[in-house]
Structure formats: structure tokens, C-alpha cells
Motif scaffolding. Structure first.
Motif, PDB file in Angstrom:
ATOM      1  N   PRO A   1     -36.876  32.832  -6.209  1.00  0.00           N
ATOM      2  CA  PRO A   1     -35.540  33.314  -6.567  1.00  0.00           C
ATOM      3  C   PRO A   1     -35.149  34.600  -5.877  1.00  0.00           C
ATOM      4  CG  PRO A   1     -37.081  33.642  -8.370  1.00  0.00           C
ATOM      5  CD  PRO A   1     -37.787  32.791  -7.371  1.00  0.00           C
ATOM      6  N   SER A   2     -36.133  35.427  -5.517  1.00  0.00           N
ATOM      7  CA  SER A   2     -35.815  36.724  -4.923  1.00  0.00           C
ATOM      8  C   SER A   2     -35.175  36.593  -3.553  1.00  0.00           C
ATOM      9  CB  SER A   2     -37.074  37.582  -4.828  1.00  0.00           C
ATOM     10  OG  SER A   2     -38.011  37.011  -3.922  1.00  0.00           O
ATOM     11  N   LYS A   3     -35.271  35.407  -2.956  1.00  0.00           N
ATOM     12  CA  LYS A   3     -34.686  35.189  -1.637  1.00  0.00           C
ATOM     13  C   LYS A   3     -33.293  34.575  -1.711  1.00  0.00           C
ATOM     14  CE  LYS A   3     -39.172  34.579   0.645  1.00  0.00           C
ATOM     15  NZ  LYS A   3     -40.025  33.648   1.447  1.00  0.00           N
ATOM     16  N   ILE A   4     -32.805  34.383  -2.899  1.00  0.00           N
ATOM     17  CA  ILE A   4     -31.516  33.725  -3.102  1.00  0.00           C
ATOM     18  C   ILE A   4     -30.478  34.748  -3.566  1.00  0.00           C
ATOM     19  CG2 ILE A   4     -30.260  31.992  -4.432  1.00  0.00           C
ATOM     20  CD1 ILE A   4     -32.858  30.428  -4.612  1.00  0.00           C
ATOM     21  N   GLY A   5     -29.309  34.712  -2.925  1.00  0.00           N
ATOM     22  CA  GLY A   5     -28.209  35.587  -3.317  1.00  0.00           C
ATOM     23  C   GLY A   5     -27.168  34.830  -4.110  1.00  0.00           C
ATOM     24  N   ILE A   6     -26.677  35.450  -5.156  1.00  0.00           N
ATOM     25  CA  ILE A   6     -25.681  34.816  -6.018  1.00  0.00           C
ATOM     26  C   ILE A   6     -24.536  35.787  -6.287  1.00  0.00           C
ATOM     27  CG2 ILE A   6     -25.207  33.777  -8.269  1.00  0.00           C
ATOM     28  CD1 ILE A   6     -28.104  32.983  -8.450  1.00  0.00           C
ATOM     29  N   ALA A   7     -23.319  35.288  -6.160  1.00  0.00           N
ATOM     30  CA  ALA A   7     -22.121  36.037  -6.545  1.00  0.00           C
ATOM     31  C   ALA A   7     -21.327  35.184  -7.515  1.00  0.00           C
ATOM     32  CB  ALA A   7     -21.279  36.380  -5.324  1.00  0.00           C
ATOM     33  N   GLN A   8     -20.935  35.777  -8.634  1.00  0.00           N
ATOM     34  CA  GLN A   8     -20.131  35.082  -9.634  1.00  0.00           C
ATOM     35  C   GLN A   8     -19.038  36.020 -10.117  1.00  0.00           C
ATOM     36  OE1 GLN A   8     -22.906  32.592 -12.370  1.00  0.00           O
ATOM     37  NE2 GLN A   8     -24.094  34.350 -11.691  1.00  0.00           N
ATOM     38  N   GLN A   9     -17.829  35.479 -10.256  1.00  0.00           N
ATOM     39  CA  GLN A   9     -16.697  36.332 -10.635  1.00  0.00           C
ATOM     40  C   GLN A   9     -15.730  35.543 -11.495  1.00  0.00           C
ATOM     41  OE1 GLN A   9     -15.016  38.412  -7.279  1.00  0.00           O
ATOM     42  NE2 GLN A   9     -13.118  38.894  -8.347  1.00  0.00           N
ATOM     43  N   GLY A  10     -15.299  36.141 -12.578  1.00  0.00           N
ATOM     44  CA  GLY A  10     -14.330  35.515 -13.466  1.00  0.00           C
ATOM     45  C   GLY A  10     -12.996  36.224 -13.430  1.00  0.00           C
ATOM     46  N   ASP A  11     -12.117  35.828 -14.358  1.00  0.00           N
ATOM     47  CA  ASP A  11     -10.791  36.443 -14.496  1.00  0.00           C
ATOM     48  C   ASP A  11      -9.976  36.379 -13.209  1.00  0.00           C
ATOM     49  OD1 ASP A  11     -10.959  37.090 -17.192  1.00  0.00           O
ATOM     50  OD2 ASP A  11     -11.991  38.977 -16.778  1.00  0.00           O
ATOM     51  N   LEU A  12     -10.009  35.247 -12.536  1.00  0.00           N
ATOM     52  CA  LEU A  12      -9.253  35.089 -11.288  1.00  0.00           C
ATOM     53  C   LEU A  12      -7.907  34.409 -11.498  1.00  0.00           C
ATOM     54  CD1 LEU A  12     -12.156  33.991  -8.900  1.00  0.00           C
ATOM     55  CD2 LEU A  12     -11.092  36.250  -9.085  1.00  0.00           C
ATOM     56  N   GLY A  13      -7.618  34.007 -12.721  1.00  0.00           N
ATOM     57  CA  GLY A  13      -6.369  33.316 -13.021  1.00  0.00           C
ATOM     58  C   GLY A  13      -6.549  32.489 -14.274  1.00  0.00           C
ATOM     59  N   THR A  14      -5.499  31.812 -14.702  1.00  0.00           N
ATOM     60  CA  THR A  14      -5.572  30.966 -15.886  1.00  0.00           C
ATOM     61  C   THR A  14      -4.788  29.679 -15.688  1.00  0.00           C
ATOM     62  OG1 THR A  14      -3.645  32.039 -16.906  1.00  0.00           O
ATOM     63  CG2 THR A  14      -5.834  32.925 -17.464  1.00  0.00           C
ATOM     64  N   THR A  15      -5.119  28.697 -16.491  1.00  0.00           N
ATOM     65  CA  THR A  15      -4.385  27.448 -16.529  1.00  0.00           C
ATOM     66  C   THR A  15      -4.551  26.848 -17.913  1.00  0.00           C
ATOM     67  OG1 THR A  15      -4.023  25.308 -15.422  1.00  0.00           O
ATOM     68  CG2 THR A  15      -6.304  26.021 -15.711  1.00  0.00           C
ATOM     69  N   THR A  16      -3.824  25.780 -18.208  1.00  0.00           N
ATOM     70  CA  THR A  16      -4.003  25.032 -19.446  1.00  0.00           C
ATOM     71  C   THR A  16      -4.187  23.561 -19.100  1.00  0.00           C
ATOM     72  OG1 THR A  16      -1.614  24.728 -19.723  1.00  0.00           O
ATOM     73  CG2 THR A  16      -2.622  26.623 -20.818  1.00  0.00           C
ATOM     74  N   VAL A  17      -4.743  22.822 -20.035  1.00  0.00           N
ATOM     75  CA  VAL A  17      -4.946  21.384 -19.856  1.00  0.00           C
ATOM     76  C   VAL A  17      -4.179  20.665 -20.959  1.00  0.00           C
ATOM     77  CG1 VAL A  17      -6.628  19.514 -19.689  1.00  0.00           C
ATOM     78  CG2 VAL A  17      -7.218  21.803 -18.866  1.00  0.00           C
ATOM     79  N   ARG A  18      -3.373  19.671 -20.568  1.00  0.00           N
ATOM     80  CA  ARG A  18      -2.567  18.931 -21.536  1.00  0.00           C
ATOM     81  C   ARG A  18      -2.971  17.464 -21.595  1.00  0.00           C
ATOM     82  NH1 ARG A  18       3.507  21.234 -20.051  1.00  0.00           N
ATOM     83  NH2 ARG A  18       3.394  23.136 -21.279  1.00  0.00           N
ATOM     84  N   ARG A  19      -2.787  16.882 -22.770  1.00  0.00           N
ATOM     85  CA  ARG A  19      -3.019  15.451 -22.960  1.00  0.00           C
ATOM     86  C   ARG A  19      -1.824  14.668 -22.404  1.00  0.00           C
ATOM     87  NH1 ARG A  19      -4.484  15.554 -29.321  1.00  0.00           N
ATOM     88  NH2 ARG A  19      -4.789  13.308 -29.022  1.00  0.00           N
ATOM     89  N   LEU A  20      -2.077  13.618 -21.653  1.00  0.00           N
ATOM     90  CA  LEU A  20      -1.002  12.806 -21.088  1.00  0.00           C
ATOM     91  C   LEU A  20      -0.270  12.068 -22.198  1.00  0.00           C
ATOM     92  CD1 LEU A  20       0.460  11.540 -18.633  1.00  0.00           C
ATOM     93  CD2 LEU A  20      -1.294   9.741 -18.670  1.00  0.00           C
ATOM     94  N   GLY A  21       1.061  12.226 -22.216  1.00  0.00           N
ATOM     95  CA  GLY A  21       1.886  11.527 -23.191  1.00  0.00           C
ATOM     96  C   GLY A  21       2.485  10.263 -22.599  1.00  0.00           C
ATOM     97  N   LYS A  22       2.657   9.242 -23.448  1.00  0.00           N
ATOM     98  CA  LYS A  22       3.267   7.981 -23.025  1.00  0.00           C
ATOM     99  C   LYS A  22       4.303   7.539 -24.052  1.00  0.00           C
ATOM    100  CE  LYS A  22      -0.569   6.032 -20.319  1.00  0.00           C
ATOM    101  NZ  LYS A  22      -1.415   4.816 -20.114  1.00  0.00           N
ATOM    102  N   LEU A  23       5.375   6.895 -23.555  1.00  0.00           N
ATOM    103  CA  LEU A  23       6.454   6.419 -24.414  1.00  0.00           C
ATOM    104  C   LEU A  23       6.818   4.982 -24.057  1.00  0.00           C
ATOM    105  CD1 LEU A  23       9.240   9.159 -24.806  1.00  0.00           C
ATOM    106  CD2 LEU A  23       8.187   7.835 -26.641  1.00  0.00           C
ATOM    107  N   THR A  24       7.176   4.201 -25.076  1.00  0.00           N
ATOM    108  CA  THR A  24       7.711   2.860 -24.853  1.00  0.00           C
ATOM    109  C   THR A  24       9.082   2.771 -25.521  1.00  0.00           C
ATOM    110  OG1 THR A  24       6.674   1.982 -26.856  1.00  0.00           O
ATOM    111  CG2 THR A  24       5.406   1.848 -24.799  1.00  0.00           C
TER     112      THR A  24
END
Length: 311
Positions: free
Chosen positions: A189-212
Motif C-alpha cells: 500500500p505504501s507505493k500507492i497514491g490516493i486522492a479523494q475529494q467530496g463536495d464538488l456539486g449536488t444532484t437529486t434522483v427522481r422516480r420515473l412517472g408514467k401516465l395512461t
């Protein structure tokens, strides 16, 4: 690709301490290299308290990779049905030190969407990620523009009903294996580099609606009563099906034959199982449809028009 994960903040970065990978595997390209992105991410981020799935050579830890992310762009809202595969494109800018070789075959980067209050104290509510690493194109010696997808399979447990309408925060990660085999049983693991970053933006997820909609009887004499029925349903991610959406306002609209504009006739509410039923007076040949406006949890919906022949 959804991971029910424990998300923890480490040194101001987004740390995913349980990045579980689906059984299906896919070869991917990361800045010109081939590797199994999902397996590589799982290898590094691992499960439980340790950062690695397999036993490392020693007790070393990955070093902070000199990479930051910015200009993350994703749709403001993502609509997902009950089944299938939803591909959500994202773009972001990756800035790195001159010592970081983003063209290396074992360098990988990718986006994540996670549910939580913020990057410093996120809730353990899950993560959406991509099946393939981002494609990053250098614009200078230290900057690259990256393109990637977040992959969602609702019928495979990627989403649950409480995910609808919740805020999903954007993040990104980068991994440099520096010659370590991402798929090897033992890595240092000491030879592996990792970068992680949050708070880069936001979104929402919606359920698909259908009508007849269905207008009857047909044909109908002018001045007689037309009964217009229909049903409003939406994706149920807990059952991979569509269920009725009750107590919702829906507009009944009419377009006279030979014209191109719909006019709202009335607004009615769905009953508990999503059913709709109302009556109108027959005046002319034309098309009826129901229209539903989006809510925070569910997309808008338009019924396919139903023609009525008035004689």
C-alpha cells in the motif's frame, strides 16, 4: 453501480470505507491504460476498517496523491425507471503535480455520487459510481479534462425508494498504483497514491412517472358524456416495478383535431392506487391526455394522447 457503504471523512477528503463491487467485471481505459477499474477501486478502498481487501506486504498506508478536482458537472436531476441501465454523464477537471503521470496504464480516476450531509460528516446511505474509469485529456502539464459516467441499475438494488428526492453530493477519486498490480493478491500500500475529494456539486434522483389515458365511449354523439380514465404510476425501486401514485393533482387536457395546442379542461387528483376518472361533455373530435407535473421525488409524466370521435 450503487454501493451501500460507510462513508467517512479523512483529512477533509471523501473516504469510502466499504466500496463493494458487483460480480460483473469490465475492462476499462484510464488515460490510455487498460485495467479493471471497479476491482482496482475495491482493492484500494476495501471493506471494514482496513483499506485493502487482500493482505498487504507490510503495514504501510497509501500516500496522498497530489491530485485535486474541480468544475464537476452533472445533471441537476436524474430520472430513473424501475429497470434497465441509466447512464449519467459527468465531466470534471483534474489538476495534478508534475510528478503524477496520468497517462500511466495503472493511473485511474472516476466520479462518485454519495448521500450524506456534507463531506466532513456524511451519512452512511450509499454511493453511486461508474463501471469504467474516466477518460482524461491533458490540457497542460498539470491539468486534464475528464469525462466519465455514473452507472445505475435500479433493478439490481442500486437505489431504494428513500433515495428519491434526497440530495446526492458529487465527489471524485484518483489512484496511482505505480507498478503495483491492481488485481494482484498481495500489494504494497505504501507505493500507492490516493486522492479523494467530496463536495464538488449536488444532484437529486427522481422516480420515473408514467401516465395512461382512455376516453370512451367512441364514437360519441356531440353533447353526450365522455368518461376519461387513466392511472399515474411511478418506479418502485424496492420491487423493480411501477406502483400507483395517490393523491396527486393531474391535469386533463384536450386538443381539437386539426390544431396543435392543448388546453387544460380540469385538474383532478388520483385516488390511493393512482387511478384517475372524470367526465366531460363531447364537443368536437380531438385528443385527450393527462399531464402530471414533477414533484421532488417523481418526474413529470404525459399520457399518450387518446383520440375521440365526436359525431
Amino acid at each position: 453501480m450503487h454501493i451501500r457503504a460507510t462513508v467517512a471523512a479523512v483529512s477533509g477528503a471523501l473516504a469510502l470505507s466499504a466500496f463493494v463491487v458487483p460480480a460483473a467485471q469490465a475492462d476499462v481505459h484510464a488515460s490510455g491504460g487498460d485495467s479493471n477499474y471497479r476491482a482496482a477501486v475495491a482493492k484500494v478502498l476495501g471493506v471494514g476498517k482496513t483499506a485493502f481487501i487482500t493482505s498487504p506486504v507490510d503495514d504501510g498506508e497509501p500516500y496522498p496523491l497530489n491530485v485535486t478536482f474541480s468544475n464537476f458537472k452533472v445533471a441537476k436531476s436524474i430520472t430513473v425507471g424501475a429497470t434497465g441501465h441509466v447512464v449519467v454523464p459527468v465531466t470534471y477537471k483534474l489538476t495534478h503535480g508534475t510528478e503524477v503521470n496520468i497517462k500511466a496504464s495503472d493511473f485511474m480516476s472516476g466520479p462518485v455520487l454519495y448521500r450524506g450531509s456534507d463531506a466532513e460528516s456524511p451519512d452512511s446511505l450509499g454511493v453511486l459510481g461508474g463501471e469504467k474509469a474516466a477518460t482524461c485529456t491533458a490540457t497542460s502539464t498539470t491539468v486534464a479534462n475528464c469525462k466519465a459516467n455514473v452507472d445505475i441499475y435500479p433493478a439490481e438494488g442500486d437505489l431504494t425508494v428513500p433515495d428519491a428526492g434526497a440530495v446526492w453530493t458529487a465527489g471524485a477519486l484518483a489512484i496511482a498504483f505505480n507498478g503495483q498490480d491492481p488485481e494482484g493478491e498481495v500489494i504494497d500500500p505504501s507505493k500507492i497514491g490516493i486522492a479523494q475529494q467530496g463536495d464538488l456539486g449536488t444532484t437529486t434522483v427522481r422516480r420515473l412517472g408514467k401516465l395512461t389515458v382512455n376516453a370512451s365511449p367512441e364514437p360519441v354523439k356531440k353533447g353526450k358524456t365522455i368518461t376519461v380514465t387513466g392511472r399515474l404510476t411511478r418506479a418502485n425501486w424496492d420491487g423493480a416495478n411501477y406502483t400507483g401514485y395517490g393523491n396527486q393533482p393531474v391535469k386533463l387536457q384536450f386538443r381539437k383535431n386539426g390544431t396543435s395546442t392543448y388546453t387544460t379542461v380540469k385538474t383532478i387528483k388520483t385516488v390511493a392506487n393512482g387511478d384517475l376518472k372524470t367526465t366531460v361533455t363531447a364537443t368536437a373530435d380531438g385528443f385527450f391526455r393527462y399531464v402530471f407535473a414533477a414533484t421532488p421525488t417523481t418526474s413529470d409524466a404525459f399520457a399518450a394522447p387518446d383520440f375521440i370521435d365526436v359525431q
